[in-house]
Scaffold this motif. Structure first.
Motif, PDB file in Angstrom:
ATOM      1  N   LEU A 286       0.836  -1.202   0.000  1.00  0.00           N
ATOM      2  CA  LEU A 286       0.000   0.000   0.000  1.00  0.00           C
ATOM      3  C   LEU A 286       0.872   1.253   0.000  1.00  0.00           C
ATOM      4  N   ARG A 287       1.928   1.232   0.812  1.00  0.00           N
ATOM      5  CA  ARG A 287       2.860   2.380   0.834  1.00  0.00           C
ATOM      6  C   ARG A 287       3.492   2.586  -0.532  1.00  0.00           C
ATOM      7  N   ALA A 288       3.860   1.483  -1.168  1.00  0.00           N
ATOM      8  CA  ALA A 288       4.481   1.583  -2.498  1.00  0.00           C
ATOM      9  C   ALA A 288       3.498   2.217  -3.487  1.00  0.00           C
ATOM     10  N   LEU A 289       2.238   1.740  -3.437  1.00  0.00           N
ATOM     11  CA  LEU A 289       1.216   2.289  -4.338  1.00  0.00           C
ATOM     12  C   LEU A 289       1.011   3.776  -4.112  1.00  0.00           C
ATOM     13  N   ASN A 290       1.182   4.203  -2.863  1.00  0.00           N
ATOM     14  CA  ASN A 290       1.005   5.615  -2.531  1.00  0.00           C
ATOM     15  C   ASN A 290       2.280   6.437  -2.756  1.00  0.00           C
ATOM     16  N   GLY A 291       3.287   5.806  -3.363  1.00  0.00           N
ATOM     17  CA  GLY A 291       4.521   6.536  -3.657  1.00  0.00           C
ATOM     18  C   GLY A 291       5.377   6.824  -2.440  1.00  0.00           C
ATOM     19  N   GLN A 292       5.169   6.049  -1.365  1.00  0.00           N
ATOM     20  CA  GLN A 292       5.889   6.319  -0.120  1.00  0.00           C
ATOM     21  C   GLN A 292       7.167   5.493   0.023  1.00  0.00           C
ATOM     22  N   LEU A 293       7.478   4.682  -1.000  1.00  0.00           N
ATOM     23  CA  LEU A 293       8.720   3.909  -0.949  1.00  0.00           C
ATOM     24  C   LEU A 293       9.554   4.223  -2.201  1.00  0.00           C
ATOM     25  N   PRO A 294       9.972   5.497  -2.324  1.00  0.00           N
ATOM     26  CA  PRO A 294      10.626   5.942  -3.575  1.00  0.00           C
ATOM     27  C   PRO A 294      11.961   5.262  -3.843  1.00  0.00           C
ATOM     28  N   ASP A 295      12.643   4.768  -2.784  1.00  0.00           N
ATOM     29  CA  ASP A 295      13.985   4.210  -2.978  1.00  0.00           C
ATOM     30  C   ASP A 295      13.961   2.738  -3.380  1.00  0.00           C
ATOM     31  N   LEU A 296      12.783   2.139  -3.382  1.00  0.00           N
ATOM     32  CA  LEU A 296      12.702   0.692  -3.623  1.00  0.00           C
ATOM     33  C   LEU A 296      12.869   0.377  -5.112  1.00  0.00           C
TER      34      LEU A 296
END
Lengths: 337, 337
Positions: free
Chosen positions: B182-192
């Motif tokens: 969910l965090r990834a979908l919300n753009g909250q894991l930019p470094d991944l």
């Protein structure tokens, strides 16, 4: 997830609601062992032996199926009752229900408490308890969904598809009160006396599901339905599923005194009576040779029964006027068929 | 009322939708005899002999439980799967489901068709069919409620309250992927890296209910729950209902490679892994002397199993770090208990 889970997610509710749900919803499940005290992921129901389970689910939205200003307890009871009415139409006895509530962010806790009080009152009246459910917040209008579960002797559920040619068409209670009540609430019946108005409004807001009648009809009626869409539409469902047509005699359709007063002052309301819905009376078919059973059925069902017509070969629903002619479409109003 | 009824009310739907519902929803009930072809007021289910029925109901709202931009088919499948996951947590096999949909006025027919296609796909995968439901329109966000019904040997449903002191705490699969997705979908894991991001997003959008594992655990696990609220919260439900405490060893909690990469680049995400939820893996307890059963259970369940801690006397859930100290609250994140 269940009500308890949801209370803990934080995503849907805040800290204060955890306690609120414990206080107002858990007691609704207290007398239903299958609910497991709402402590688990799901309810566990041991089905009664020799019975089929009957399952129905209705959804309601504020502003569409009830008015935002309606009393919370009345909304709760109507939600439960429209589902119970579906069980009655199948001849089933209620077992329990699951509830999903979509509550607006700003809904006061007092509202929720009153909503639960309404459920508690009708649980008592209909001998049914909460099995589980879910509670979420919405940015939209208050919305509700309820799944009711009942039981009926195996293979004996009343259906829509068993009506025979020549069967009598019978309805319980009076027809049209629900739809007229909604009109009254919306200020659309200004000429009606206050007593009639209040009577019709009550009928709209708190329908009486015909549980005892539904049970009594098992093994006797050849088809059954509850009148929710409107008399013509619902008889239409029976004709469609039974592969027959139907003739209804307008002057035999039972009207309450209040509905009579309304129709007298505004004859166009005949269309509302016939197509308006929200009656939650039962309509059923009975072989003509069982006509004499009606006295006993009315007694067991605790509600007057009226023969309004018969099933015929063909298709569709005709409404015959006193003069013997079919009622024109313009009077019958908007048609489903 | 059922899907058919609602199609006819006019108040909820327009003429075109009558055909639409016939076309897209009736086929979902075609292989479920209990649905009666959606022609009646309710479904009629003959319960399997010697079984208890397990009933659960989840509600979902656009913008809260899924993103408006998510694919209709994925939303449908997730809705079904989160309910199936509740059945898995009780050890139950799916029987059928009822569906209530609150569709925004302007929802395109193509959207509804794709939604139904998603359901059809998962009906096939999980051997379950539509029993009935209701379809209404809302001025608010798209909302959904599903009631799933399963069966389990009488008296054998897995509960949360049976864990014993010293029991092993076991989880299936990997933990934290859902919340990180969910965090990834919300753009909250930019470094991944993109591969990890996609993996986590998939895990969030299409959880895998552990049906086979749930069935395999019947008669073996002393308690079971699906991880929907978050690992600590859900183990907390087991401790609370079982009257015990729990110790989880952080370094034993199984993380996917993608989750490991995320936590490595941002250690604060440990809190997301432990409390974020949406994993839909099973957490269960097993007497320590049954440790050797885990190989067979993992094989039957078709998913890796990992011992992450044990039940202890006391209350609450402690998370022990590699250094032997309890993880401070600030790392564990927001706590339910």
């Amino acid at each position: 997830m269940n009500l308890t889970d949801m209370a803990g997610t934080g995503r849907n509710t805040n800290e204060g609601e955890f306690a609120l749900i414990d206080r107002v919803l858990k007691p609704l499940a207290a007398d239903t062992p299958a609910a497991l005290g709402l402590t688990d992921d799901a309810a566990v129901l041991t089905p009664p032996k020799g019975k089929d389970l009957v399952l129905t689910k209705d959804a309601m939205v504020a502003g569409v199926h009830f008015r935002e200003a309606d009393l919370p307890g009345d909304i709760a009871r109507k939600l439960l009752r429209v589902n119970l009415s579906d069980l009655a139409a199948m001849g089933a006895t209620p077992v329990g229900y699951l509830l999903a509530t979509f509550w607006p962010e700003d809904l006061p806790h007092a509202w929720i408490t009153e909503f639960a009080e309404g459920l508690a009152e009708d649980q008592e009246e209909f001998g049914v308890g909460l099995l589980g459910g879910d509670t979420v917040r919405t940015s939209g209008p208050l919305s509700l969904s309820l799944t009711a579960i009942g039981s009926v002797a195996e293979g004996k559920a009343l259906r829509r598809n068993g009506a025979g040619d020549g069967d009598l068409i019978v309805v319980s209670g009076t027809i049209g009160d629900g739809a007229l009540g909604l009109r009254a609430l919306n200020g659309q019946l200004p000429d009606l006396d206050p007593t009639s108005e209040e009577y019709l409004e009550d009928r709209y807001q708190l329908p009486e599901p015909r549980m005892a009648l539904g049970r009594a009809l098992v093994g006797k009626a050849t088809s059954c339905i509850d009148i929710s869409d409107g008399l013509i539409a619902d008889i239409g469902h029976i004709t469609e599923e039974s592969g027959l047509g139907a003739v209804i005699e307008w002057e035999k359709v039972p009207l309450s005194e209040a509905a009579q007063a309304a129709v007298q002052s505004e004859p166009d309301l005949i269309a509302t009576v016939l197509t308006g819905g929200d009656d939650y009376e039962l309509a059923f078919t009975l072989p003509a040779e069982r006509r004499d059973d009606l006295v006993k059925l009315a007694k067991e069902g605790g509600v007057p029964l009226t023969i309004i017509g018969e099933m015929i070969a063909g298709e569709g629903v005709r409404v015959r006027q006193a003069d013997g002619n079919d009622m024109p479409l313009s009077v019958r109003g908007w048609q489903h068929f």
